[in-house]
Design a protein around this motif. Sequence first.
Motif, mmCIF file in Angstrom:
data_model
loop_
_atom_site.group_PDB
_atom_site.id
_atom_site.type_symbol
_atom_site.label_atom_id
_atom_site.label_comp_id
_atom_site.label_asym_id
_atom_site.label_seq_id
_atom_site.Cartn_x
_atom_site.Cartn_y
_atom_site.Cartn_z
ATOM 1 N N ASP A 16 0.744 -1.081 0.121
ATOM 2 C CA ASP A 16 -0.083 0.044 -0.009
ATOM 3 C C ASP A 16 0.739 1.340 -0.099
ATOM 4 O OD1 ASP A 16 -2.364 -1.364 -0.034
ATOM 5 O OD2 ASP A 16 -2.767 -1.214 1.999
ATOM 6 N N GLU A 17 1.885 1.147 0.937
ATOM 7 C CA GLU A 17 2.731 2.270 0.891
ATOM 8 C C GLU A 17 3.540 2.679 -0.207
ATOM 9 O OE1 GLU A 17 4.532 5.837 2.286
ATOM 10 O OE2 GLU A 17 3.134 4.868 3.326
ATOM 11 N N PHE A 18 3.813 1.755 -0.994
ATOM 12 C CA PHE A 18 4.755 1.945 -1.965
ATOM 13 C C PHE A 18 3.889 1.624 -3.483
ATOM 14 C CE2 PHE A 18 7.669 0.953 1.147
ATOM 15 C CZ PHE A 18 8.550 1.974 1.018
ATOM 16 N N ASP A 19 2.560 1.645 -3.434
ATOM 17 C CA ASP A 19 1.772 1.424 -4.351
ATOM 18 C C ASP A 19 2.078 0.332 -5.307
ATOM 19 O OD1 ASP A 19 -0.772 2.187 -5.789
ATOM 20 O OD2 ASP A 19 0.071 3.635 -6.901
ATOM 21 N N ASP A 20 2.492 -0.786 -4.850
ATOM 22 C CA ASP A 20 2.925 -1.885 -5.750
ATOM 23 C C ASP A 20 2.433 -3.173 -5.053
ATOM 24 O OD1 ASP A 20 4.409 -3.712 -7.116
ATOM 25 O OD2 ASP A 20 6.252 -2.931 -6.854
ATOM 26 N N SER A 41 9.197 8.164 3.529
ATOM 27 C CA SER A 41 8.368 6.805 3.397
ATOM 28 C C SER A 41 8.441 5.999 4.811
ATOM 29 C CB SER A 41 8.781 5.999 2.298
ATOM 30 O OG SER A 41 9.801 5.672 2.427
ATOM 31 N N MET A 42 9.382 6.071 5.441
ATOM 32 C CA MET A 42 9.856 5.418 6.762
ATOM 33 C C MET A 42 8.872 5.917 7.825
ATOM 34 S SD MET A 42 11.288 3.183 8.251
ATOM 35 C CE MET A 42 12.907 2.543 8.974
ATOM 36 N N VAL A 43 8.678 7.391 7.882
ATOM 37 C CA VAL A 43 7.803 7.931 9.067
ATOM 38 C C VAL A 43 6.312 7.309 8.352
ATOM 39 C CG1 VAL A 43 6.727 10.054 9.542
ATOM 40 C CG2 VAL A 43 9.058 9.880 9.146
ATOM 41 N N ASN A 44 5.999 7.301 7.084
ATOM 42 C CA ASN A 44 4.545 6.800 6.781
ATOM 43 C C ASN A 44 4.399 5.357 7.265
ATOM 44 O OD1 ASN A 44 3.750 9.555 6.095
ATOM 45 N ND2 ASN A 44 4.510 8.974 3.799
ATOM 46 N N LEU A 45 5.478 4.750 6.873
ATOM 47 C CA LEU A 45 5.260 3.240 7.026
ATOM 48 C C LEU A 45 5.207 2.901 8.828
ATOM 49 C CD1 LEU A 45 8.268 1.631 5.036
ATOM 50 C CD2 LEU A 45 5.783 0.871 4.831
ATOM 51 N N MET A 46 6.145 3.554 9.429
ATOM 52 C CA MET A 46 6.088 3.136 10.903
ATOM 53 C C MET A 46 4.804 3.935 11.481
ATOM 54 S SD MET A 46 8.567 1.459 11.014
ATOM 55 C CE MET A 46 8.506 1.087 12.881
ATOM 56 N N SER A 47 4.221 4.905 10.994
ATOM 57 C CA SER A 47 3.035 5.344 11.546
ATOM 58 C C SER A 47 1.767 4.507 11.224
ATOM 59 C CB SER A 47 2.630 6.747 10.840
ATOM 60 O OG SER A 47 1.325 7.070 11.221
ATOM 61 N N LEU A 62 12.961 3.729 16.612
ATOM 62 C CA LEU A 62 12.947 4.119 15.102
ATOM 63 C C LEU A 62 14.373 4.017 14.446
ATOM 64 C CD1 LEU A 62 9.789 6.420 15.028
ATOM 65 C CD2 LEU A 62 9.832 3.696 14.464
ATOM 66 N N ARG A 63 15.315 4.776 15.092
ATOM 67 C CA ARG A 63 16.430 5.061 14.621
ATOM 68 C C ARG A 63 17.337 3.755 14.375
ATOM 69 N NH1 ARG A 63 17.082 9.299 18.938
ATOM 70 N NH2 ARG A 63 16.220 11.060 18.141
#
Length: 79
Positions: A16-20, A41-47, A62-63
């Motif tokens: 979903d995140e990478f639309d693939d 995208s990492m922020v979006n993924l982890m959220s 997260l780091r």
Amino acid sequence: MKRDEIMKELIEIFQDEFDDESLKIDEAMTPEDLEDWNSLSMVNLMSTIAAQFSINFNMGELRKIQSVGDIVELILGRK
């Protein structure tokens, strides 16, 4: 929750995140393996992951994420 169940949900989140819809991930995958996996995208993924699994992550955790396997371990530590 089992490791394979977590991976199944993570695959859907990454797709979903990478639309693939054909995107395949494994625990060894790192941001370097996926061109569009950057800091935003990492922020979006982890959220999305936090919401999906009803957990929160702190900045230190997260780091430390270097791979999909690290994300799985974080989730396992909370479930």
